[in-house]
Design an enzyme around this catalytic site. Structure first.
Site, PDB file in Angstrom:
ATOM      1  N   LYS A  12      31.922  24.215 -81.721  1.00 28.98           N
ATOM      2  CA  LYS A  12      32.090  23.394 -81.101  1.00 28.98           C
ATOM      3  C   LYS A  12      31.843  22.302 -80.733  1.00 28.98           C
ATOM      4  O   LYS A  12      32.136  21.366 -81.983  1.00 28.98           O
ATOM      5  CB  LYS A  12      29.730  23.462 -80.602  1.00 28.98           C
ATOM      6  CG  LYS A  12      29.253  22.951 -81.398  1.00 28.98           C
ATOM      7  CD  LYS A  12      28.774  21.127 -80.833  1.00 28.98           C
ATOM      8  CE  LYS A  12      27.411  20.335 -81.399  1.00 28.98           C
ATOM      9  NZ  LYS A  12      28.472  19.487 -82.500  1.00 28.98           N
ATOM     10  N   ALA A  97      29.288  20.162 -92.280  1.00 28.49           N
ATOM     11  CA  ALA A  97      28.906  19.100 -92.542  1.00 28.49           C
ATOM     12  C   ALA A  97      29.877  18.213 -91.424  1.00 28.49           C
ATOM     13  O   ALA A  97      30.388  17.080 -92.026  1.00 28.49           O
ATOM     14  CB  ALA A  97      28.669  18.631 -93.624  1.00 28.49           C
ATOM     15  N   ASP A 137      20.350  22.545 -82.463  1.00 27.81           N
ATOM     16  CA  ASP A 137      21.945  22.117 -81.375  1.00 27.81           C
ATOM     17  C   ASP A 137      22.078  24.571 -82.205  1.00 27.81           C
ATOM     18  O   ASP A 137      23.009  24.682 -81.258  1.00 27.81           O
ATOM     19  CB  ASP A 137      22.782  22.063 -83.099  1.00 27.81           C
ATOM     20  CG  ASP A 137      24.131  21.110 -82.533  1.00 27.81           C
ATOM     21  OD1 ASP A 137      23.507  20.210 -81.647  1.00 27.81           O
ATOM     22  OD2 ASP A 137      24.571  19.819 -83.941  1.00 27.81           O
TER      23      ASP A 137
HETATM   24  O1  C5P Z   1      17.879  19.638 -85.921  1.00 27.10           O
HETATM   25  P1  C5P Z   1      18.243  19.514 -86.973  1.00 27.10           P
HETATM   26  O2  C5P Z   1      17.434  19.825 -87.859  1.00 27.10           O
HETATM   27  O3  C5P Z   1      20.016  19.540 -86.195  1.00 27.10           O
HETATM   28  O4  C5P Z   1      18.681  17.793 -87.136  1.00 27.10           O
HETATM   29  C1  C5P Z   1      19.661  17.055 -88.507  1.00 27.10           C
HETATM   30  C2  C5P Z   1      18.861  15.719 -88.402  1.00 27.10           C
HETATM   31  O5  C5P Z   1      19.297  14.799 -87.423  1.00 27.10           O
HETATM   32  C3  C5P Z   1      16.867  15.783 -88.144  1.00 27.10           C
HETATM   33  O6  C5P Z   1      16.384  15.791 -89.205  1.00 27.10           O
HETATM   34  C4  C5P Z   1      17.751  13.999 -87.649  1.00 27.10           C
HETATM   35  O7  C5P Z   1      17.230  12.828 -88.713  1.00 27.10           O
HETATM   36  C5  C5P Z   1      18.733  13.935 -86.183  1.00 27.10           C
HETATM   37  N1  C5P Z   1      18.507  14.744 -85.207  1.00 27.10           N
HETATM   38  C6  C5P Z   1      18.120  13.123 -84.386  1.00 27.10           C
HETATM   39  N2  C5P Z   1      17.546  13.436 -82.539  1.00 27.10           N
HETATM   40  C7  C5P Z   1      18.337  14.442 -82.342  1.00 27.10           C
HETATM   41  C8  C5P Z   1      19.090  15.971 -82.562  1.00 27.10           C
HETATM   42  C9  C5P Z   1      18.667  15.454 -84.848  1.00 27.10           C
HETATM   43  O8  C5P Z   1      17.267  12.376 -84.425  1.00 27.10           O
HETATM   44  N3  C5P Z   1      17.856  14.859 -81.129  1.00 27.10           N
END
Ligand code: C5P
Length: 298
Positions: A12, A97, A137
C-alpha cells in the site's frame, strides 16, 4: 493433508497522512488515505499435521513469532479451533520496513488464506477483529482498494476507485522503524494542515486527481531529516518528469506519479542509483487480494 493455497499480498501507499492527536493507548490518532498497489508478495500456505512453519525468500526476515504472518496464522488457527498446522512460504518482493505495509499485507493474506484453506467461514467482521490485534495497517490490507483510514489507522471508509495511475516506487537501502518515527514526531512537534477529509471528498467526486490540491504526508518531514536519500530521490524523480512525488507511510519509500507506463518505464530504465529498489506499479481495486489458485496435490 497436502492441500495448499496461493495468495497475493499487495503493498500500500499513503496518498495522504496526517496526525491529529495522541490517544490514551499511546497510539497516534491518524487521518490517512490508503491505496493498494500492484507490487505484491506471493504466499503459499500448505496444510500440515501440526505446528506453524514459516519460510521466506528474503533471509533477512524473521521466520518466528516476530513475523506478523506467523502471528496471523497462530491467531486464526486458534480462533478456528484447528489442531493441525500450516507451512507458509513468503516470496518477498515488497521492500521490508519501508512504509509499504509489506508485513501487514502478508499477515492479512495469511488470515484470508487460512480462512479459505481450512474452510473456517469466518466473516469479514471476525477477520477484521483478528487483523486489528496484529497491527494498525492489517485491517486495511484485508480488502485494500482506496480507503480513508482514521483512528489508529483501523477505522476504514472505502472510497471510490481511482482511474489507473502508473507510478514508480523507489526505496533507498535503509529500513525505518515506524515506532521511532512516531517518537521523533512527538519530540519535534511538527505543525501540519493537511485536510485529509477534503482530499477524501475529492476522490469521491472525481476520479481524476489534481495533484496540486495539497496531498501530503506529515511524517515525510521527520523521516527526511534522518534519511537524506528521500529528498535526493524526490528531486531526481521530478527532474525525470514525474508529476507528483510523496513518501509513503513512515518511509523511506517514495512513490512518483507519472504520465503513463512509458514514462514510468523510462524512469526505471534510466535510474542509476544502483542500491535502490525501484519498480513500476499502479493502483489496484478493492479485494484484489484474493486467492490466485487453490491446488490439491493429491
Ligand atoms: O500498529 P503497529 O504495530 O503496526 O504500529 C507500529 C508502531 O507505530 C506502534 O508501536 C506505534 O509506535 C506506532 N503507531 C502509532 N500510532 C498509530 C500507528 C502506529 O504511534 N496510529
Amino acid at each position: 493433508m497436502s492441500e495448499e493455497i496461493i495468495v497475493t499480498a499487495p503493498a500500500k501507499i499513503n496518498l495522504a497522512l496526517d496526525i491529529i492527536g495522541l490517544r490514551a493507548d499511546g497510539y497516534h490518532q491518524l487521518e490517512m488515505i490508503m491505496q493498494s498497489i500492484s507490487l505484491h508478495d506471493k504466499i503459499k500456505i500448505k496444510k500440515e499435521k501440526s505446528n506453524i512453519k514459516l519460510k521466506c525468500s528474503d533471509p533477512e526476515l524473521p521466520e518466528d513469532k516476530s513475523n506478523l504472518a506467523y502471528q496471523a496464522a497462530e491467531l486464526i488457527l486458534n480462533r478456528g479451533d484447528i489442531q493441525e498446522g500450516v507451512c507458509i512460504y513468503i516470496d518477498k518482493r515488497i521492500p521490508v520496513a519501508a512504509g509499504l505495509a509489506g508485513g501487514s499485507s502478508d499477515a492479512a493474506a495469511v488470515l484470508t488464506g487460512i480462512n479459505k484453506l481450512y474452510k473456517l467461514n469466518l466473516d469479514n467482521d471476525e477477520l477484521y477483529k483478528l487483523a486489528t490485534e496484529i497491527g494498525s495497517d492489517v485491517p486495511f490490507c484485508l480488502e485494500g482498494g482506496t480507503a480513508l483510514a482514521t483512528g489508529r489507522g483501523d477505522q476504514l471508509k472505502q472510497l471510490s476507485d481511482l482511474k489507473k495511475y502508473y507510478m514508480i516506487i523507489v526505496t533507498p537501502p535503509v529500513s525505518v522503524s515506524t515506532r521511532y518515527i512516531y517518537q521523533q514526531y512527538d519530540q519535534l512537534k511538527i505543525e501540519s494542515n493537511i485536510s485529509v477529509s477534503r482530499l477524501a471528498k475529492l476522490i469521491e467526486n472525481e476520479k481524476n486527481i489534481n495533484w496540486d490540491e495539497g496531498w501530503a504526508n506529515v511524517l515525510e518531514k521527520i523521516t527526511s531529516k534522518l534519511v537524506k536519500d528521500i529528498k535526493i530521490i524526490k528531486k531526481k524523480l521530478k527532474k525525470m518528469g514525474a508529476k507528483f512525488t510523496l513518501m509513503s507511510g513512515s518511509g523511506p519509500s517514495v512513490f512518483a506519479i507519472t504520465d503513463g507506463y512509458e514514462q514510468a518505464f523510462k524512469i526505471k530504465e534510466k535510474w542509476d542509483r544502483t542500491d535502490d529498489f525501484i519498480d513500476i506499479a499502479w493502483n489496484i481495486k478493492r479485494n484484489l487480494q484474493t486467492c490466485e489458485e487453490s491446488i490439491n496435490i493429491h
